[in-house]
Design an enzyme around this catalytic site. Structure first.
Site, PDB file in Angstrom:
ATOM      1  N   PHE A  23     -13.863  55.436 -70.401  1.00 26.10           N
ATOM      2  CA  PHE A  23     -13.366  56.711 -69.882  1.00 26.10           C
ATOM      3  C   PHE A  23     -13.182  56.549 -68.378  1.00 26.10           C
ATOM      4  O   PHE A  23     -14.014  55.939 -67.709  1.00 26.10           O
ATOM      5  CB  PHE A  23     -14.350  57.841 -70.200  1.00 26.10           C
ATOM      6  CG  PHE A  23     -13.744  59.202 -70.080  1.00 26.10           C
ATOM      7  CD1 PHE A  23     -12.905  59.690 -71.068  1.00 26.10           C
ATOM      8  CD2 PHE A  23     -13.993  59.980 -68.968  1.00 26.10           C
ATOM      9  CE1 PHE A  23     -12.331  60.941 -70.959  1.00 26.10           C
ATOM     10  CE2 PHE A  23     -13.428  61.236 -68.839  1.00 26.10           C
ATOM     11  CZ  PHE A  23     -12.596  61.726 -69.833  1.00 26.10           C
ATOM     12  N   VAL A  82     -18.161  58.924 -63.593  1.00 29.75           N
ATOM     13  CA  VAL A  82     -18.282  60.303 -64.049  1.00 29.75           C
ATOM     14  C   VAL A  82     -17.764  61.149 -62.893  1.00 29.75           C
ATOM     15  O   VAL A  82     -18.344  61.141 -61.803  1.00 29.75           O
ATOM     16  CB  VAL A  82     -19.740  60.675 -64.381  1.00 29.75           C
ATOM     17  CG1 VAL A  82     -19.814  62.085 -64.940  1.00 29.75           C
ATOM     18  CG2 VAL A  82     -20.350  59.674 -65.354  1.00 29.75           C
ATOM     19  N   THR A  87     -16.300  72.226 -65.373  1.00 31.30           N
ATOM     20  CA  THR A  87     -17.417  72.690 -66.199  1.00 31.30           C
ATOM     21  C   THR A  87     -18.696  71.945 -65.818  1.00 31.30           C
ATOM     22  O   THR A  87     -18.646  70.933 -65.117  1.00 31.30           O
ATOM     23  CB  THR A  87     -17.124  72.444 -67.697  1.00 31.30           C
ATOM     24  OG1 THR A  87     -17.133  71.029 -67.938  1.00 31.30           O
ATOM     25  CG2 THR A  87     -15.777  73.040 -68.101  1.00 31.30           C
ATOM     26  N   HIS A  89     -20.326  69.950 -67.509  1.00 29.85           N
ATOM     27  CA  HIS A  89     -20.407  68.688 -68.259  1.00 29.85           C
ATOM     28  C   HIS A  89     -20.807  67.526 -67.347  1.00 29.85           C
ATOM     29  O   HIS A  89     -21.628  66.685 -67.716  1.00 29.85           O
ATOM     30  CB  HIS A  89     -19.059  68.418 -68.934  1.00 29.85           C
ATOM     31  CG  HIS A  89     -19.019  67.179 -69.753  1.00 29.85           C
ATOM     32  ND1 HIS A  89     -19.629  67.073 -70.974  1.00 29.85           N
ATOM     33  CD2 HIS A  89     -18.428  65.981 -69.527  1.00 29.85           C
ATOM     34  CE1 HIS A  89     -19.427  65.866 -71.470  1.00 29.85           C
ATOM     35  NE2 HIS A  89     -18.699  65.178 -70.607  1.00 29.85           N
ATOM     36  N   ARG A 128     -14.438  54.171 -53.850  1.00 23.31           N
ATOM     37  CA  ARG A 128     -15.627  53.365 -54.137  1.00 23.31           C
ATOM     38  C   ARG A 128     -15.350  52.240 -55.136  1.00 23.31           C
ATOM     39  O   ARG A 128     -16.241  51.475 -55.468  1.00 23.31           O
ATOM     40  CB  ARG A 128     -16.742  54.280 -54.637  1.00 23.31           C
ATOM     41  CG  ARG A 128     -17.305  55.128 -53.524  1.00 23.31           C
ATOM     42  CD  ARG A 128     -17.992  56.394 -54.017  1.00 23.31           C
ATOM     43  NE  ARG A 128     -18.523  57.165 -52.893  1.00 23.31           N
ATOM     44  CZ  ARG A 128     -17.806  57.917 -52.074  1.00 23.31           C
ATOM     45  NH1 ARG A 128     -16.493  58.013 -52.241  1.00 23.31           N
ATOM     46  NH2 ARG A 128     -18.364  58.585 -51.084  1.00 23.31           N
TER      47      ARG A 128
END
Length: 155
Positions: A23, A82, A87, A89, A128
């Site tokens: 992802f 991530v 939200t 999440h 990064r």
């Protein structure tokens, strides 16, 4: 005089497992490139590097646990991204991934380098992963090399 134990930055003869989340793969792949670059530059043999791709960051801790349990690796490098959305999440995933990876390292005794970016924006992640702020994949691999050698010196 005390004895100082430090890890050297020499990857010759060391075995590495790398876990990368798919992802946000445009970030994960750049982190992987950085990690591989660091390992090879510091003497690792590419035959001693295994890469496992998992669907996302949430799967990284369990894959790390499976790799650590094999006893094949001197260190494991966890990579992924991530990125905060609209939200909560992000908060759940980022916290659980970092806690899960830390638990694996503590429970297994295998050095685990945490190269999972947790950023507020895509731009921060890109910075990064090889632009303005260096490559955290490279940095994580350096941590893995040094810690693996440090552990070899602690007897």
């Amino acid at each position: 005089m005390p004895k100082f134990i430090e890890g050297k930055l020499d990857a010759k003869g060391l075995r590495f497992g790398i876990i990368v989340g798919r992802f946000n793969s445009f970030i994960g792949e750049r982190l992987l490139e950085g990690a591989l670059d660091a390992l090879i530059r510091h003497g690792a043999d590419d035959k001693n590097i295994e890469v496992a791709r998992v669907p996302g960051a949430f799967e990284i801790p369990l894959a790390t646990k499976k790799m650590a349990a094999t006893g094949k690796y001197d260190a494991i490098i966890c990579l992924g991204a991530v990125i905060r959305g609209a939200t909560p999440h992000f908060d759940y995933v980022a916290a659980e991934v970092s806690k899960g990876v830390a638990h694996v390292s503590l429970d297994s005794g295998v050095p685990v380098a945490f190269g999972v970016l947790t950023t507020d924006t895509i731009e921060q992640a890109v910075e990064r992963a090889g632009t303005k702020a260096g490559n955290k994949g490279f940095d994580s691999a350096m941590t893995a090399i040094e810690t693996a050698n440090l552990f070899k010196g602690i007897k």
